[in-house]
Design a protein around this motif. Structure first.
Motif, short mmCIF file in Angstrom:
data_model
loop_
_atom_site.label_atom_id
_atom_site.label_comp_id
_atom_site.label_asym_id
_atom_site.label_seq_id
_atom_site.Cartn_x
_atom_site.Cartn_y
_atom_site.Cartn_z
N ARG A 1 0.86 -1.20 0.00
CA ARG A 1 0.00 0.00 0.00
C ARG A 1 0.88 1.23 0.00
O ARG A 1 1.97 1.21 0.56
N VAL B 1 2.23 3.24 -2.46
CA VAL B 1 3.36 3.54 -3.35
C VAL B 1 3.31 4.99 -3.84
O VAL B 1 4.36 5.61 -4.06
N LYS B 2 2.12 5.56 -3.92
CA LYS B 2 2.04 6.92 -4.46
C LYS B 2 2.48 7.99 -3.46
O LYS B 2 2.73 9.14 -3.87
N VAL B 3 2.62 7.67 -2.20
CA VAL B 3 3.15 8.67 -1.26
C VAL B 3 4.64 8.49 -0.99
O VAL B 3 5.23 9.25 -0.22
N LYS C 1 8.44 8.98 -1.64
CA LYS C 1 9.26 9.97 -2.32
C LYS C 1 10.72 9.57 -2.21
O LYS C 1 11.15 9.05 -1.19
N CYS D 1 8.12 7.99 3.37
CA CYS D 1 6.70 8.31 3.28
C CYS D 1 6.52 9.82 3.37
O CYS D 1 6.95 10.45 4.33
#
Ligand code: ZN
Ligand code: ZN
Length: 121
Positions: free
Chosen positions: A53, A55-57, A59, A72
């Protein structure tokens, strides 16, 4: 099987293998990136590592051009790092592990920056 997550829980991961060794790194980059006296890491096979869960946050921060530190964006937890020239290996930040066994540290890197109050047998 190893599982883990960041502080806020947005990012979670699985490692489909076992952690075979752990390393304490006292370099000044790890100290700043972790906000502590060391990074506690293990080199793992990227092919066995799965972000479940968040992956889009995630960096990536490049303090040096060859090394990405992945964290994160919601809570700032460091999750892993990797070297651009070693794309098959990640170095997991072991403080994020919630399930599974972590071996005692067997290596210490950059001991010249190790605080005197840290004693490891
Ligand atoms: Zn988080
Ligand atoms: Zn370091």
């Amino acid at each position: 099987m190893i599982e883990g997550q960041c502080l806020c829980g947005t990012v979670s991961y699985r490692y489909h293998g076992e952690i075979e060794k752990s390393i304490l790194c006292y370099c000044q980059h790890c100290q700043k990136a972790q906000g502590g006296f060391a990074g506690w890491n293990s080199p793992l096979q990227k092919s066995l590592f799965e972000i479940v869960r968040g992956v889009k946050v995630l960096k990536e921060y490049f303090h040096s051009p060859n090394k990405a530190r992945v964290f994160c964006q919601e809570c700032g937890s460091p999750i892993f790092s990797y070297r651009v020239d070693l794309p098959d290996i990640i170095r997991l930040r072991l403080g994020t592990v919630t399930v599974g066994q972590i071996p005692l540290p067997t290596e210490e890197a950059y001991k010249q920056y190790k605080p005197e109050f840290i004693q490891i047998k």
